[in-house]
Design an enzyme around this catalytic site. Sequence first.
Site, short mmCIF file in Angstrom:
data_model
loop_
_atom_site.label_atom_id
_atom_site.label_comp_id
_atom_site.label_asym_id
_atom_site.label_seq_id
_atom_site.Cartn_x
_atom_site.Cartn_y
_atom_site.Cartn_z
N ASP A 16 0.79 -1.24 0.00
CA ASP A 16 0.00 0.00 0.00
C ASP A 16 0.82 1.29 0.00
O ASP A 16 0.44 2.26 0.69
CB ASP A 16 -0.97 0.00 1.19
N CYS B 33 -1.96 -2.37 7.94
CA CYS B 33 -1.90 -3.35 6.84
C CYS B 33 -0.67 -4.23 6.89
O CYS B 33 -0.72 -5.40 6.48
CB CYS B 33 -2.03 -2.63 5.51
N LYS C 264 -6.53 -5.00 -3.05
CA LYS C 264 -7.16 -5.63 -1.88
C LYS C 264 -8.18 -4.68 -1.26
O LYS C 264 -7.92 -3.49 -1.13
CB LYS C 264 -6.08 -6.03 -0.87
#
Length: 235
Positions: free
Chosen positions: A27, A165, A132
């Site tokens: 990310d 995450c 995701k």
Amino acid sequence: MSATAEIPAEPSPFTLAADRTALIVIDMQRDFLLPGGFGESLGNDVDQLARVVPPLAALIGAARDAGVMVIHTREGHRPDLSDCPPAKLRRGAPSKRIGDEGKYGRILIRGEYGHDIVDELAPVAGEVVIDKPGKGAFYATELSELLTAAGITQLLVTGVTTEVCVHTTTREANDRGYECLVVSDCVGSYFPEFQRVGLEMIKAQGGIFGWVADSAVVIPALTQLTTPADREEAR
Ligand code: TIU
């Protein structure tokens, strides 16, 4: 050059295996790193994440040179938000929410400028990008099948944010039997305290979720590895 390299990690040495390792970059999106994105909409100080970019760029370069698979992930949702649970959408009292128009397009929406990876760490041709909808990279994605097909058993884990995450993905991977080494200067949090404690939690209790080492020791290990071309030649 050899097929494995020893990394002086904590809480114990980590044996990196050239053909069983993938580098996962979680990310590193404009929406988390740049002012005006999702991270800032949640009230966070995005300046905290900028320091991750230079060492992570160097680590990605070393992985590419070693022929180690590089996998990027992006957190985000479909434009109609059908894959965003209402509870995630409603959460907190942010100035802006997922799907709202932000400085870089609709926040955390696939295809928008802000949803994509920062220029410095852009994937190169052939690298996998996993989209995701959740915090963990295994939830509702093709990651598990992809790693199995490639024979990967070890993950070098990087990206943002450490306690969200990165942790969720490391815990998911640990439960699936992967050996995870979290690269400490290549993960970042909006909260210095969470960064420190998040890394402590990985390596506590004999490495309950995995190993921790910084890029200053992981990069030299990667450069010791034989490349896929070397391995092919040795056959
Ligand atoms: N808010 C926060 O710290 N993180 C996220 O929402 N997603 C990720 O960590 N990628």
